[in-house]
Design an enzyme around this catalytic site. Structure first.
Site, mmCIF file in Angstrom:
data_model
loop_
_atom_site.group_PDB
_atom_site.id
_atom_site.type_symbol
_atom_site.label_atom_id
_atom_site.label_comp_id
_atom_site.label_asym_id
_atom_site.label_seq_id
_atom_site.Cartn_x
_atom_site.Cartn_y
_atom_site.Cartn_z
ATOM 1 N N GLN A 493 0.866 -1.359 0.100
ATOM 2 C CA GLN A 493 -0.111 -0.017 0.085
ATOM 3 C C GLN A 493 0.908 1.165 0.021
ATOM 4 O O GLN A 493 1.486 1.546 0.931
ATOM 5 C CB GLN A 493 -0.916 0.024 1.244
ATOM 6 N N TYR A 574 -5.130 11.102 4.038
ATOM 7 C CA TYR A 574 -3.736 11.498 3.734
ATOM 8 C C TYR A 574 -3.763 12.456 2.307
ATOM 9 O O TYR A 574 -4.832 12.661 1.656
ATOM 10 C CB TYR A 574 -2.871 10.175 3.618
ATOM 11 N N ARG A 622 -7.335 2.283 -2.161
ATOM 12 C CA ARG A 622 -8.044 2.506 -1.000
ATOM 13 C C ARG A 622 -8.994 3.873 -0.812
ATOM 14 O O ARG A 622 -8.182 4.772 -1.150
ATOM 15 C CB ARG A 622 -7.412 2.044 0.077
ATOM 16 N N ARG A 716 -7.991 -5.270 13.059
ATOM 17 C CA ARG A 716 -7.912 -5.553 14.509
ATOM 18 C C ARG A 716 -7.930 -6.970 14.999
ATOM 19 O O ARG A 716 -7.205 -7.636 15.724
ATOM 20 C CB ARG A 716 -8.643 -4.986 15.350
#
Ligand SMILES: Cc1cc2nc3c(=O)[nH]c(=O)nc-3n(C[C@H](O)[C@H](O)[C@H](O)COP(=O)(O)OP(=O)(O)OC[C@H]3O[C@@H](n4cnc5c(N)ncnc54)[C@H](O)[C@@H]3O)c2cc1C
Ligand SMILES: Cc1cc2nc3c(=O)[nH]c(=O)nc-3n(C[C@H](O)[C@H](O)[C@H](O)COP(=O)(O)O)c2cc1C
Length: 783
Positions: A493, A574, A622, A716
């Site tokens: 990524q 970002y 993404r 997670r």
């Protein structure tokens, strides 16, 4: 105690009954504007699970209600001329008029005074009462009178629906889906006594307009008068579903569903109950149940706390009910949105469409349906397997997936997770062990964390990069390990932090600026992430060229390192994400303004990477499908951007959300971001990865089989259990294609023993039998 109940619907009446038990000498008055026999609407439906609570609360009314029940357990889905039946659902229904009749008689027999045709007095006029219950339905006047305290939010949806009945007694809960040139219509129908079925017709706003129904002027019709022209339209449209039977109206007009929520349900001695406090879309049939359960909880709260401190009783009632109600509202919202978007699913295969419809609220899942109707789920499995081209012995999560030249053995993804443990951008031994152990865990695709394309494009000083020659070698070591020992695919990524850069390590203060050693940050516009963060420098064309070149260099590095898939990170606020969002991109040049303009730079970066990334290797992007801020990037924008990505050669969209603005208000919940992946997949026809609060293999199976996404990324859960996929296979007692324990771990590949001494002994004895030749093969490099 003097109690005024505003509204003689199921909620208000049931509460008055129960309060006569709790406080036998209470003086209870119900104000109901309608006549006793005026019940607008037809049948109400309860699921089996609902009924136990009513049995204990008031056995007498329970017996009468259940004696009147029509029961059934099948759901039929009529779609494109075919009927698909699923069993084991367990519903009961009765007429709303019968229900109200039972509750009215019961309340009267217990000494409750019901004043029919009585508009409720104002709250000022009710000041002499110790308790005022606002049970006056979705358009509650009590709520409006105390709006400042209750802070209601009313979400009026676009779909139009009309509640009707038919004298055709169906043998199942029926969904009829009709497609015409004007759009998709649906009818929800269920029997409620020996003579009648409810028949609700619903459609999207555009379809409603296209079919000319807005001109039948529902709004202008007097109360009690039905929209006959529309009823006639529905008769013709659903003639086959009605099989020659009548379609009956009763104050039937086009309505728009309003989801009611309130920040508070009580104020002083005034409390809201039922639809006045909260509504849940009729497609999950819970409105009456919720109203009656509220009544039980409120009465119970008085029973346990007494009547002296009304404020405390009301607070306790709200504290107990709110989580349950909100959970039901989340399910109802998912169901409502599914029906709003039904048009995107109608082209699905018959069985997948049915499975999708049945699991729409996320409460019914693959495993759950298998318990209810194993044959149905086997049929869906088989049809999915033959569509994908494999044998149907596997749970859907272990179906293979082909992306260009990359063959993925299953649908599980280890989601990208920044470990903040690199030194000057070089991934460390920590990364080798962290990603290495996850690669051994059975997922088909393992993502690197965000690999920053430059030192100044890092989020924190601990972020890994691909901008120096030594970074390539360090990543190659990790990718080689995964390829050699685990055989899984690895995704890189690539990202640039933009205005969220120069911040502290996650555990030192996420998004907080560095106190020392920071660096200047860049962004499309000079708007800081928060008042604490640096004001970024607005990017020039030269900056853009520089960033494109950095992405290209990093993409070539990722290729050199052996990665199988390249992802461009356009999410989470970002750099590239901040070009997409109108909150963060306020440029006046060709890179700001419309979505096309805001998407221009992210697409330039994508194209440049695509050019150096080999054609046989897939690329993903993404995105944050919504900013969760009004006026920000929206799910509609996400669909439009996905179309652009598809046209630029993107193979799969990795659909996350948020983290663009600290003002965000995300609607967290189970698999809460999956609907965005679903929309893109089914509206754009581009494969998607769903991510976010997908916690169980049952969720993964459900999402994949319903066609909501092609893959599921879990973050997670993979921190909790690196071998999540292997354990999911063991739990499902599956050991075939699509998932493999590495030979070194085969001895532990069986489902853990129960813990009983005997079982443990047997299991251990078995695990030491060298029953697979692979166990004896040492991995390469071992002596
Ligand atoms: C199309 C459709 C289908 C549905 N299907 C189902 C289903 O299958 N199962 C289910 O459980 N629920 C269903 N519901 C929901 C259900 O109707 C409501 O959730 C439920 O009736 C709520 O009960 P309540 O007592 O809170 O409010 P209501 O039933 O709305 O009762 C409120 C009462 O207050 C009275 N009132 C309002 N204002 C005043 C005033 N100022 N003075 C005096 N009286 C007043 C009204 O006349 C009314 O009788 C459906 C709803 C719709 C619209
Ligand atoms: C420790 C941690 C680090 C993360 N780092 C990244 C990252 O580098 N890139 C990214 O796109 N998402 C990152 N995420 C987000 C996850 O990939 C994922 O989208 C999110 O945690 C929701 O999935 P979950 O509910 O399965 O955890 C990170 C999440 C966690 C918990």
């Amino acid at each position: 105690m003097r109690i005024a109940v505003v509204g003689g619907g199921p909620g208000g009446l049931y509460f008055s009954i129960l309060m006569r038990w709790v406080v036998p000498d209470a003086e209870i008055t119900v104000f109901e504007r309608n006549r006793a026999q005026d019940a607008f609407g037809f049948g109400v439906v309860f699921s089996d699970e609902t009924l136990t609570v009513f049995e204990h609360a008031d056995p007498l009314s329970y017996r009468e209600i259940t004696a009147g029940f029509t029961r059934w357990s099948d759901i039929d889905i009529h779609h494109r001329g075919l009927r698909t039946r699923s069993g084991g659902h367990g519903f009961s229904a009765l007429g709303r008029r019968e229900l109200l009749g039972i509750l009215q008689r019961r309340a009267t027999s217990l000494g409750v005074e019901i004043r029919f045709q009585a508009e409720a007095p104002s709250l000022e006029e009710l000041a002499g009462f110790d308790l005022v219950v606002g049970a006056d339905g979705a358009a509650s006047a009590v709520r409006a009178a105390r709006a400042a305290e209750f802070q209601p939010s009313l979400d009026t949806r676009d779909c139009r629906y009309m509640w009707m009945g038919t004298d055709l007694v169906y043998d199942a809960f029926k969904f009829f889906i009709k497609e015409t040139a004007d759009g998709v219509y649906q009818a929800h129908a269920y029997p409620y006594d020996g003579q009648m079925s409810t028949f609700i017709v619903e459609m999207g706003e555009e379809t409603w307009r296209a079919s000319g129904l807005e001109h039948t002027s529902s709004g202008a019709l007097a109360p009690g008068v039905s929209d006959e022209a529309s009823v006639e339209f529905c008769r013709e449209l659903f003639a086959d579903a009605l099989e020659g039977h009548a379609l009956v109206a009763n104050n039937s007009k086009w309505l728009r569903f309003v989801t009611v929520r309130n920040a508070r349900w009580h104020s002083g001695n005034v409390v809201l109950l039922g639809d006045a406090a909260h509504t849940a879309h009729f497609s999950i049939g819970s409105g009456t149940k919720l109203a009656m359960e509220d009544a039980v909880a409120l009465a119970w709260s008085f029973k346990t706390r007494g009547v002296d401190d009304v404020g405390r009783v009301l607070a306790e009632y709200e504290a107990e009910r709110r989580p349950v109600v909100e959970s039901t509202q989340r399910a109802a919202q998912a169901s409502l949105e599914w029906f709003e978007g039904v048009g995107r699913y109608v082209a699905q295969d018959r069985l997948q469409f049915a499975f999708n419809l049945l699991t729409r609220s996320r409460r019914v899942t693959y495993d759950n349906l298998r318990l209810r109707d194993p044959a149905f789920v086997s049929d869906v499995d088989e049809s999915f397997a033959s569509a994908v081209g494999f044998f149907s012995d596997r749970p859907p999560m272990f179906a293979p997936l082909q992306l260009r030249g990359l063959s993925l053995p299953n649908r599980v993804v280890v989601s990208p997770m920044d470990m903040y443990s690199a030194s000057e951008g070089t991934p460390s031994d920590f990364h080798l062990v962290h990603l290495g152990s996850r690669s051994l865990g059975g997922a088909g695709l393992v993502y690197s964390e965000m690999i920053c394309v430059s030192a100044s494009g890092r989020i924190t000083p601990g972020c890994a990069g691909m901008y120096r020659p030594e970074h390539v070698g360090a990543w190659r070591r990790i990718v080689s390990f995964a390829h050699r020992y685990a055989g899984c695919a690895m995704a890189a990524q690539l990202g640039h932090s933009g205005r969220k850069g120069s911040t502290k390590l996650m555990w030192e203060g996420i998004d907080e600026p560095l106190e020392e050693g920071g660096w200047p940050v860049i962004a499309p516009s000079p708007i800081p992430y928060s008042a604490n963060n640096q004001v970024p420098r607005e990017m020039t064309r030269a900056d853009m060229d520089q960033v494109v070149a950095e992405f290209v260099w990093s993409a070539m590095g990722a290729l050199e390192a052996g990665f199988d898939l390249l992802e461009v990170h356009c999410a989470h606020g970002y750099l590239l994400s901040s070009f997409l969002s109108p909150l963060t991109n306020q440029r006046f040049d060709e890179y700001g303004g419309s979505l096309e303009a805001r998407a221009r730079f992210p697409l330039e970066v994508f194209d440049a990477c695509r050019e150096v990334w080999p054609p046989e290797k897939p690329m993903s992007v993404r995105i944050s499908a919504t900013d969760w801020v009004s006026g920000g990037f929206s799910p509609d924008d996400a669909v439009a951007f996905a179309r652009m990505l598809r046209d630029h050669g993107c193979d799969i969209v990795d659909v996350s959300s948020g983290q663009v603005s600290p003002e965000e208000e995300p609607a967290f919940g189970r698999s809460f971001q999956t609907p965005f992946a679903d929309r893109i997949r089914n509206e754009v026809g581009l494969p998607t990865i769903a991510v976010g609060a997908i916690a169980s293999y049952d969720d993964v199976n459900t999402i994949v089989l319903a066609g909501r996404a092609d893959m599921c990324a879990l973050a997670r859960p993979h921190l909790y259990d690196p071998h999540w996929t292997l354990h999911a296979a063991a739990e499902q007692e599956y050991a075939g294609d699509g998932v493999a324990w590495v030979p070194q771990y085969q001895a532990g590949s069986r489902k853990p023993p129960s813990g009983r001494a005997d079982d443990v002994r047997k299991e251990l004895a078995r695990s030491f039998e060298p029953d697979t030749p692979e166990m004896l093969v040492m991995p390469e490099g071992w002596s």
